[in-house]
Scaffold this active site. Structure first.
Site: not given
Ligand code: SF4
Length: 357
Positions: A45, A125, A143
């Site tokens: 991520e 996020y 996002d």
């Protein structure tokens, strides 16, 4: 719940049933989807915040091969970490990754979004993505991809910052009891492969029957701040033992290696005068090369001058009339070119200069 919010809730409630079968059939085979280990999810991520999926794949595989566990990342020497991060930009993210790894290695990996957000470099996020994908928590990860899908689905034209928090709040209660991680990923995947920024593939979209927009008319475009343009001169000091680098002490790329930098445009003549006034006696200045490097908020119009001299540039004294120094002579250190190429992490803003050594 007000009527409008009620109808939004009803549409969103249908998402798991529409998206999960589509995701099972269409998800891409990506290296970070091999398992849901929180460390792997987290590294992927952070990498994907700044890099396209295709470009991140090789970096991810290499990074995980060298640093397969949170413990290995916690103990990795900084220079090796930066080398592994080379090409991904934003080295502050690598630093935060390691800071957080040290905490997680000692205290264990937090399991909820609220606890994850206490770690350096983990925002709403990323916390939502790790909590849902690795720990099956109903924690949305909103996002740009998800904002795009939902603003079109719901026909919501509010600005993207407002939508971000609104969607996180609206999505949490519609998470399925099982497969929270897959639900998070199905939304991301739809935004990345079908509901793309321009010309979305609506006819192939599992949400077509409930979508209010069916086009790329939303989301409302952000007004981008103009990038600041700066002229930059680099001096590539070279002698028998190699080329001189120094660690940057301020501004963008702080803490990273770079070449001697002056923040203004200079001619060959300016460079010669500058070096003489700093105390260099015997030297030659090679032909300059130009390059433009674009950061998110700044643009460097660069000119690099190779400077050949057996005098150690670290012993020069700054001329008092030049105020745009971005490097100290005393912090310059000479390295063989092979070492710079293979072992040191030189950001791409400077890496193009290697061909001039
Ligand atoms: S129908 Fe089109 S606009 Fe609507 S969510 Fe699907 S791809 Fe996006």
């Amino acid at each position: 719940m007000e009527t409008n919010e009620q109808s939004v809730h009803e549409i969103l409630l249908r998402l798991p049933a529409l998206l999960l079968p589509w995701y099972d059939q269409n998800k891409r085979d990506l290296p970070w989807r091999k398992n849901t280990d929180p460390y792997r999810v987290w590294v992927s991520e952070i990498m994907l915040q700044q890099t396209r999926v295709e470009a991140a794949k090789d970096h991810y595989i290499r990074f995980l091969k060298e640093l397969p566990t949170v413990q290995a990342l916690a103990e990795c020497p900084e220079e090796k970490l930066f080398k592994l991060w080379e090409g991904l930009g934003y080295y502050s993210r690598a630093k935060n990754l390691q800071k957080a790894a040290k905490i997680a290695a000692e205290q264990g990996f937090p399991r909820t979004a609220d606890q994850l957000k206490k770690l350096p470099g983990i925002g709403d996020y990323t916390a939502g993505a790790i909590a849902s994908i690795a720990f099956e928590q109903p924690s949305p990860a909103v996002d740009g991809n998800v904002i795009r899908v939902l603003s079109r689905l719901l026909g919501d034209a509010r600005d993207q910052e407002t939508l971000k928090s609104a969607f996180a709040r609206l999505l949490a209660p519609v998470y399925p009891h099982e497969r929270c991680g897959d639900f998070t990923q199905s939304l991301m995947e739809l935004g990345a492969t079908v509901c793309v920024p321009s010309s979305p593939l609506c006819l192939a979209c599992p949400l077509l029957s409930v979508c209010k927009t069916k086009s790329d008319a939303l989301p409302t475009k952000k007004i981008k701040a103009e990038r600041r343009k700066t002229d930059v001169t680099l001096l590539l000091f070279q002698n028998q033992s190699g080329a001189a680098l120094c660690k940057r002490t301020e501004g963008v790329l702080k803490g990273m290696y770079g070449f001697f930098m002056i923040e203004r445009a200079m001619t060959d003549e300016n460079v010669r005068t500058f070096l003489q006034s700093a105390g260099m006696k015997q030297f030659s200045v090679g032909a300059p090369h130009a390059h433009k490097h674009v950061f998110s908020h700044i643009e460097w119009n660069m000119r690099a001058f190779p400077v050949y001299s057996e005098e150690n540039a670290a012993h020069l004294c700054p001329a008092t009339d030049v105020r745009e120094y971005r490097s100290d002579f005393s912090s310059l250190e000479y390295f063989p070119k092979e070492k710079i190429e293979r072992e040191l992490s030189l950001p791409s803003a400077f890496r193009w200069c290697l061909k001039l050594l």
